[in-house]
Design an enzyme around this catalytic site. Structure first.
Site: not given
Length: 403
Positions: A209, A278, A288, A322, A336, A340
């Site tokens: 990301n 995730d 490869k 976060f 969240k 959590k």
């Protein structure tokens, strides 16, 4: 809080240099050991003898004037400082600091020090508003340097506007606040995760990301400045980690999970700022992958939710998560926090300009069990980190007081 602390006071060449005498006196009266460095220009506005008398220490101007043959003066000053204060800081000195120029005693010592730095700028109103000066100050702020903003009023040049050096009382107050804050997390162990995890498809390709790790490292520096023992578990990041903290490098979500779990029980504060994948490829190719068909289908499987695992396992730890969202920020952040078992959740809408990945700024909302606690405007990530650590410190004390 200043008693026994060594403060290096740098004075650059502006008319406001005369206020440095009063500042020096206030710092000495507060118990600090003040060592003064003046530029040659500053010495034209106020005499070194004045500062020597007030500080009861030699005043340094020339890099080659060595008072003690057993040390190199600018390195000794840089190493001995608990805090560096620049008042006044001219546009010229700000430019030197931003570019790393070291052509006199003050700029050379600044380049050599690892001490925290507080800067009080003073200059003409148009100079202060010049894009080059603004950019230099932004760059310095990104590096963790704190500013005592100039006041607005009549300037020596005749203009009325922003650029007047803050009063010595204001600067001394900022110094006192710094030292008070610098021990607020003394003895605490802080664990921070940051960066974007990598999930490999084969030896040369991976899923990741846009996280740069900047927010996490800004938080780590803020914790370090408060006296905490800081450990950072970092995945893929931009640039090099700052000095002074224990940095453990990982690649995948699974590696990060294992490193976090190995240390979690001994931590007081855990801040999960990393952007963790995730999903990961269900199978990783050993070599490869070659192009074959027009389409490639990759099966993904869920990774272990690190934050949820910590929430289930926590005892007395203060846990901060976060949440990077693109819609319904408050709904998802509170969801969240509850699911959590977090003490706080820091949420941002990454679709907003200035709040996404890779940049130096962020726009965040803070959520606790009572709902949204605060919403901060666009700030440098270093400022977000500073505010967040102040909030965490306050809440942690309240939590400990309740037992």
């Amino acid at each position: 809080m200043m008693h026994g602390k060594t403060i290096v006071l740098g004075i650059s060449g502006g008319i406001a240099a005369y206020k440095a005498a009063a500042l020096c006196s206030k710092l000495v009266q507060a118990g600090a050991n003040v060592k003064v460095i003046m530029t040659e220009s500053a010495a034209k506005f106020i005499t070194p003898l004045t500062l020597q008398t007030l500080s009861r220490n030699p005043v340094y101007i020339d890099t080659f004037d060595e008072f003690d043959p057993s040390v190199v003066s600018h390195i000794n000053l840089a190493d001995s400082a608990d805090l560096f204060v620049i008042a006044p800081a001219t546009a010229n000195l700000l430019a030197k600091m931003a570019t790393g120029l070291a052509d006199d005693m003050l700029s050379t010592t600044l380049l050599a020090t690892t001490a925290p730095i507080i800067v009080a700028p003073a200059m003409n109103v148009h100079m202060y508003a010049h894009p080059a000066v603004e950019r230099n100050m932004e760059l310095l702020a990104e590096r963790g340097i704190r500013f005592v903003e100039p006041g607005t009023g009549q300037l020596a040049c005749g203009y009325v506007g922003k650029g007047r050096l803050a009063e010595p009382e204001e600067i001394a107050l900022a110094v006192g606040k710094w030292f008070s804050q610098s021990e607020s997390l003394k003895g605490k162990k802080v664990l921070i995760t940051t960066g974007g995890t990598i999930e490999r498809l084969d030896p040369v390709r991976y899923l990741t990301n846009d996280s740069s790790g900047k927010m996490g490292f800004a938080i780590a520096e803020a914790a370090l400045n408060r006296g905490a023992e800081v450990t950072v578990i970092a995945a893929r990041i931009q640039g090099n980690p700052p000095a002074g903290m224990n940095v453990i490098r990982v690649e995948s979500a699974e590696q990060m999970l294992q490193e976090v779990l190995a240390r979690f029980d001994n931590m007081d504060i855990v801040i999960k700022a990393a952007a963790v994948a995730d999903y990961r490829p269900a199978a990783r190719a050993g070599s490869k992958m070659k192009k074959t068909d027009e389409r490639l289908v990759i099966e993904l499987e869920r990774t272990t939710d690190i934050l949820q695992t910590l929430g289930e396992r926590k005892t007395a730890q203060f846990l901060v998560g976060f949440a990077a969202e693109t819609e319904q920020v408050e709904h998802y952040a509170m969801n969240k926090l509850k699911r959590k078992n977090c003490d706080l959740v820091v949420a941002n809408d990454v679709s907003q300009e200035g709040a996404g990945f890779n940049g130096n700024t962020n726009i965040v909302q803070i959520f606790g069990e009572e709902g949204r606690i605060d919403a901060w405007p666009m700030l440098l990530k270093s400022e977000v980190a500073d505010r967040l650590l102040s909030l965490i410190t306050e809440r942690l004390r309240g939590k400990e007081a309740r037992g």
